[in-house]
Design an enzyme around this catalytic site. Structure first.
Site, PDB file in Angstrom:
ATOM      1  N   LYS A   1     -34.844   8.120  43.832  1.00 21.19           N
ATOM      2  CA  LYS A   1     -35.378   6.971  43.100  1.00 21.19           C
ATOM      3  C   LYS A   1     -35.161   7.103  41.593  1.00 21.19           C
ATOM      4  O   LYS A   1     -36.002   6.716  40.786  1.00 21.19           O
ATOM      5  CB  LYS A   1     -36.857   6.746  43.412  1.00 21.19           C
ATOM      6  CG  LYS A   1     -37.207   6.733  44.888  1.00 21.19           C
ATOM      7  CD  LYS A   1     -36.248   5.885  45.724  1.00 21.19           C
ATOM      8  CE  LYS A   1     -36.256   4.413  45.344  1.00 21.19           C
ATOM      9  NZ  LYS A   1     -35.202   3.664  46.105  1.00 21.19           N
ATOM     10  N   SER A   2     -34.012   7.651  41.230  1.00 20.69           N
ATOM     11  CA  SER A   2     -33.707   7.857  39.811  1.00 20.69           C
ATOM     12  C   SER A   2     -32.491   7.065  39.345  1.00 20.69           C
ATOM     13  O   SER A   2     -31.990   7.289  38.246  1.00 20.69           O
ATOM     14  CB  SER A   2     -33.470   9.349  39.537  1.00 20.69           C
ATOM     15  OG  SER A   2     -34.628  10.107  39.775  1.00 20.69           O
TER      16      SER A   2
ATOM     17  N   THR B   1     -29.838   6.487  41.779  1.00 18.38           N
ATOM     18  CA  THR B   1     -28.767   7.049  42.607  1.00 18.38           C
ATOM     19  C   THR B   1     -27.784   5.988  43.083  1.00 18.38           C
ATOM     20  O   THR B   1     -26.562   6.170  42.993  1.00 18.38           O
ATOM     21  CB  THR B   1     -29.363   7.763  43.835  1.00 18.38           C
ATOM     22  OG1 THR B   1     -30.456   8.583  43.440  1.00 18.38           O
ATOM     23  CG2 THR B   1     -28.314   8.606  44.527  1.00 18.38           C
TER      24      THR B   1
ATOM     25  N   TRP C   1     -27.055   3.052  41.911  1.00 18.96           N
ATOM     26  CA  TRP C   1     -26.275   2.534  40.783  1.00 18.96           C
ATOM     27  C   TRP C   1     -25.192   3.524  40.374  1.00 18.96           C
ATOM     28  O   TRP C   1     -24.030   3.153  40.190  1.00 18.96           O
ATOM     29  CB  TRP C   1     -27.218   2.245  39.624  1.00 18.96           C
ATOM     30  CG  TRP C   1     -26.623   1.497  38.473  1.00 18.96           C
ATOM     31  CD1 TRP C   1     -25.475   0.745  38.485  1.00 18.96           C
ATOM     32  CD2 TRP C   1     -27.134   1.420  37.140  1.00 18.96           C
ATOM     33  NE1 TRP C   1     -25.245   0.199  37.247  1.00 18.96           N
ATOM     34  CE2 TRP C   1     -26.252   0.597  36.396  1.00 18.96           C
ATOM     35  CE3 TRP C   1     -28.248   1.963  36.509  1.00 18.96           C
ATOM     36  CZ2 TRP C   1     -26.462   0.305  35.045  1.00 18.96           C
ATOM     37  CZ3 TRP C   1     -28.455   1.661  35.166  1.00 18.96           C
ATOM     38  CH2 TRP C   1     -27.578   0.845  34.445  1.00 18.96           C
TER      39      TRP C   1
ATOM     40  N   HIS D   1     -29.493  15.187  46.749  1.00 20.86           N
ATOM     41  CA  HIS D   1     -30.799  15.180  46.088  1.00 20.86           C
ATOM     42  C   HIS D   1     -31.287  16.610  45.880  1.00 20.86           C
ATOM     43  O   HIS D   1     -32.393  16.819  45.391  1.00 20.86           O
ATOM     44  CB  HIS D   1     -31.828  14.422  46.934  1.00 20.86           C
ATOM     45  CG  HIS D   1     -31.715  12.930  46.844  1.00 20.86           C
ATOM     46  ND1 HIS D   1     -31.431  12.279  45.665  1.00 20.86           N
ATOM     47  CD2 HIS D   1     -31.879  11.953  47.789  1.00 20.86           C
ATOM     48  CE1 HIS D   1     -31.410  10.971  45.888  1.00 20.86           C
ATOM     49  NE2 HIS D   1     -31.672  10.752  47.149  1.00 20.86           N
TER      50      HIS D   1
ATOM     51  N   SER E   1     -41.231   3.695  41.734  1.00 18.27           N
ATOM     52  CA  SER E   1     -40.109   3.260  42.566  1.00 18.27           C
ATOM     53  C   SER E   1     -40.213   3.835  43.976  1.00 18.27           C
ATOM     54  O   SER E   1     -39.959   3.140  44.969  1.00 18.27           O
ATOM     55  CB  SER E   1     -38.791   3.682  41.919  1.00 18.27           C
ATOM     56  OG  SER E   1     -37.689   3.220  42.665  1.00 18.27           O
TER      57      SER E   1
END
Length: 351
Positions: free
Chosen positions: A80-81, A83, A85, A152, A182
Site C-alpha cells: 500500500k505504498s 506499488t 503505480w 514486499h 490505504s
C-alpha cells in the site's frame, strides 16, 4: 535410458529436494516466536521481520533458486505504498521501444500491473523452488530483457540472491500514516477474501469489519506482515546509500508532487533515459498519462477483473497524500510520529 526417463528422474529428484527443503523450513518455523495479527493469523518472526508461514516458506526457495540477471529489475515496496503505480511506470518505461505508448494494444490497457510484474514471494516462489518464469508477460520471451519482478520483502531478506548477482532494485516508500489508511480501506473493500496464511485451516479471529485501531496498534508494535515498517524502509534506504548504482529509493510523495522529474530520474537509474527527441515529443507525459490513476482505474480490465479473489478495482482508490488526516485522531498521529522519529533516528531517513 531414453529422454522421457531422464526427464522423469529429474522431476522426481526436484520433487524430493523440494519436500526435504519444505520439511527443514517447517522445523525452523516451529522454533520461531509468533504473534496473532489483526487478521487473526499467526505471524512468525524470522531474522527481524514478520511473515505468514506460507510466505516464510518461499524465502528458502528464493535463496536457493532465484538467480537475478544483471538486467533484471525488482520493484520493491512495503504494501500500500504505491506499488501498482510503480509497476506500471517501470514497465511502460523499459518496454517503450517494444510497446508504443500510443498502441491501442499496449499490455497495460488489457492487463493489470500485478499480472505483468509478478511477486517473487507470492506469484513465483511460494509453492515452488523452480517456478516457470516465462509465463509472465514481462519475462515471457527468451529475448525479453529486462525481466521485471516485484517484492514486499525487506532488502535484508533478499541480500543473499542479490549478492550473488546484483540487479536493479527500485523501492518506493510512503508515509506510514497513509499506508495505514490505504491498507485499512483495501482490506474492508475485500471482506470476502481470506487474507493471510492460506495454509492455516482456521483463523483465530474473524471480523466483518477490520478495526482501524487494531491495525494501527499492530503497526506501532511493529508486528505486521513484512514489518516493522521502519526497518523495512531503512533496509532499502541503506542500500541506496551504499550502492546507488543498484538501488534507487523513491518517495511516493515526491512522485505525486513532481511526477515528470521523478519519472526521468527513474529512467536514468534503469539505464533507459529519455532522448531529447522523446522529451520534445512528450513521451514523459504520455507515460504519466498511461499509468495515471484516472486512466488505469477506468480500464475495463481494472473495473471488472480480479486475481486471487481480489478485485482489481480495489487497487485504485484516492492515491492522495495526507488522506490520513481524515481518519486518525491527534493522539494516534502523535503516537506514531514519535515512534517513527525514534526508530529512524540517526539514519538520515525522514518522512
Amino acid at each position: 535410458m531414453d529422454e522421457k526417463d531422464i526427464l522423469r528422474n529429474l522431476r522426481e529428484e526436484e520433487e524430493e529436494e523440494e519436500e526435504n527443503q519444505s520439511e527443514e523450513t517447517k522445523i525452523l518455523i516451529s522454533s520461531l516466536p509468533w504473534e496473532i495479527d489483526y487478521l487473526g493469523n499467526k505471524l512468525f518472526k524470522y531474522q527481524g521481520y514478520w511473515y505468514y508461514e506460507d510466505v516464510l516458506q518461499s524465502i528458502p526457495n528464493i535463496h536457493s533458486s532465484f538467480q537475478p540477471q544483471e538486467t533484471d529489475i525488482v520493484v520493491a515496496s512495503f504494501y500500500k505504498s504505491g506499488t501498482t503505480w510503480l509497476k506500471a511506470l517501470t514497465f511502460a518505461l523499459v518496454q517503450r521501444s517494444k510497446h508504443s505508448l500510443e498502441d491501442h494494444h499496449h499490455p497495460l490497457l488489457s492487463h493489470n500491473p500485478h499480472e505483468i510484474v509478478p511477486y517473487l514471494e507470492l506469484d513465483l516462489y511460494l509453492n515452488s523452488s523452480k517456478p516457470d518464469l516465462t509465463k509472465f508477460l514481462s519475462s515471457s520471451s527468451s529475448s525479453s530483457s529486462p525481466r521485471l519482478f516485484s517484492t514486499h520483502m525487506s532488502l535484508d531478506a533478499l541480500k543473499l540472491p542479490l549478492k550473488k548477482s546484483p540487479c536493479k532494485v527500485v523501492y518506493v516508500c510512503r508515509n506510514v500514516k497513509d499506508v495505514l489508511v490505504s491498507l485499512w480501506c483495501f482490506l474492508n473493500a475485500n471482506k470476502g477474501v481470506e487474507w493471510g496464511d492460506f495454509s492455516q485451516n482456521e483463523k483465530i479471529i474473524r471480523a466483518e469489519n477490520y478495526s482501524f485501531k487494531a491495525i494501527f496498534e499492530s503497526f506501532c508494535n511493529g508486528v505486521t506482515l513484512h514489518g516493522p515498517f521502519w526497518d523495512h524502509a531503512q533496509s532499502y534506504w541503506r542500500g541506496s546509500l551504499e550502492d546507488p548504482k543498484h538501488f534507487l529509493f523513491m518517495r511516493y510523495e515526491e512522485l505525486k508532487a513532481e511526477p515528470r522529474t521523478q519519472v526521468k530520474r527513474l529512467a536514468e537509474f534503469l539505464d533507459c533515459p529519455f532522448t531529447k527527441e522523446e522529451e520534445d515529443s512528450g513521451t514523459v507525459d504520455k507515460i504519466l498519462e498511461l499509468c495515471s490513476l484516472s486512466n488505469l482505474s477506468s480500464l475495463e480490465i481494472n473495473k471488472t477483473g480480479s486475481l486471487g479473489g481480489v478485485d482489481y478495482k480495489t487497487y485504485f482508490r484516492k492515491g492522495q497524500v495526507g488522506d490520513w488526516k481524515s481518519y486518525m485522531t491527534s493522539e494516534m498521529v502523535n503516537k506514531i510520529d514519535m515512534i517513527v522519529e525514534e526508530k529512524l533516528k540517526g539514519s538520515g531517513l525522514k518522512f
